[in-house]
Scaffold this motif. Structure first.
Motif, PDB file in Angstrom:
ATOM      1  N   PRO A   1      24.006  64.932  39.914  1.00  0.00           N
ATOM      2  CA  PRO A   1      24.644  65.792  40.929  1.00  0.00           C
ATOM      3  C   PRO A   1      24.455  65.201  42.320  1.00  0.00           C
ATOM      4  O   PRO A   1      23.392  64.678  42.654  1.00  0.00           O
ATOM      5  N   ARG A   2      25.526  65.257  43.098  1.00  0.00           N
ATOM      6  CA  ARG A   2      25.469  64.704  44.446  1.00  0.00           C
ATOM      7  C   ARG A   2      24.836  65.717  45.384  1.00  0.00           C
ATOM      8  O   ARG A   2      25.172  66.896  45.374  1.00  0.00           O
ATOM      9  N   VAL A   3      23.921  65.241  46.179  1.00  0.00           N
ATOM     10  CA  VAL A   3      23.273  66.088  47.173  1.00  0.00           C
ATOM     11  C   VAL A   3      23.904  65.750  48.515  1.00  0.00           C
ATOM     12  O   VAL A   3      23.969  64.575  48.897  1.00  0.00           O
ATOM     13  N   PRO A   4      24.409  66.750  49.212  1.00  0.00           N
ATOM     14  CA  PRO A   4      25.046  66.440  50.506  1.00  0.00           C
ATOM     15  C   PRO A   4      24.019  65.901  51.496  1.00  0.00           C
ATOM     16  O   PRO A   4      22.861  66.298  51.501  1.00  0.00           O
ATOM     17  N   ALA A   5      24.464  64.982  52.317  1.00  0.00           N
ATOM     18  CA  ALA A   5      23.599  64.394  53.333  1.00  0.00           C
ATOM     19  C   ALA A   5      23.299  65.437  54.394  1.00  0.00           C
ATOM     20  O   ALA A   5      24.167  66.245  54.751  1.00  0.00           O
ATOM     21  N   PRO A   6      22.076  65.445  54.909  1.00  0.00           N
ATOM     22  CA  PRO A   6      21.751  66.439  55.940  1.00  0.00           C
ATOM     23  C   PRO A   6      22.502  66.145  57.243  1.00  0.00           C
ATOM     24  O   PRO A   6      22.683  64.997  57.628  1.00  0.00           O
TER      25      PRO A   6
END
Length: 104
Positions: free
Chosen positions: A87-92
């Motif tokens: 799963p892709r984690v959005p960049a902060p």
């Protein structure tokens, strides 16, 4: 007192008539068999294990494969299993404020 010291120094000796009684002969036979068995077990533990199946000319191959990849037994290449997608984690964002961490 000298007979006690003599018997202790020479061991407990029994008269010859006692050694020829049936119970003494049975005991001597039991001790002899027990000694031979103990020696046999001790020698067997020292020697390496013998696998009789290695000496026999039998084929232990199955008639058909029970593998989860049945074609692999025929020389076919195994189909690689694709890993699950990560799963892709959005960049902060630099504009958003970081959430507080910990109880404080």
């Amino acid at each position: 007192m000298s007979t006690l010291a003599t018997s202790v120094a020479t061991g407990a000796l029994l008269p010859e008539s006692t050694l020829w009684t049936p119970w003494a002969q049975v005991l001597a036979t039991f001790v002899a068999i027990n000694t031979v068995m103990y020696v046999a077990v001790a020698v067997a533990k020292i020697l390496p294990k013998v696998h009789v199946g290695d000496w026999l000319n039998t084929s232990y191959a199955r008639a058909e494969t029970r593998s989860i990849h049945p074609r692999a037994a025929d020389g076919w290449p195994m189909v690689p299993v694709s890993p699950r997608p990560v799963p892709r984690v959005p960049a902060p964002d630099d504009t958003t404020e970081a959430a507080p961490r910990g109880p404080f």
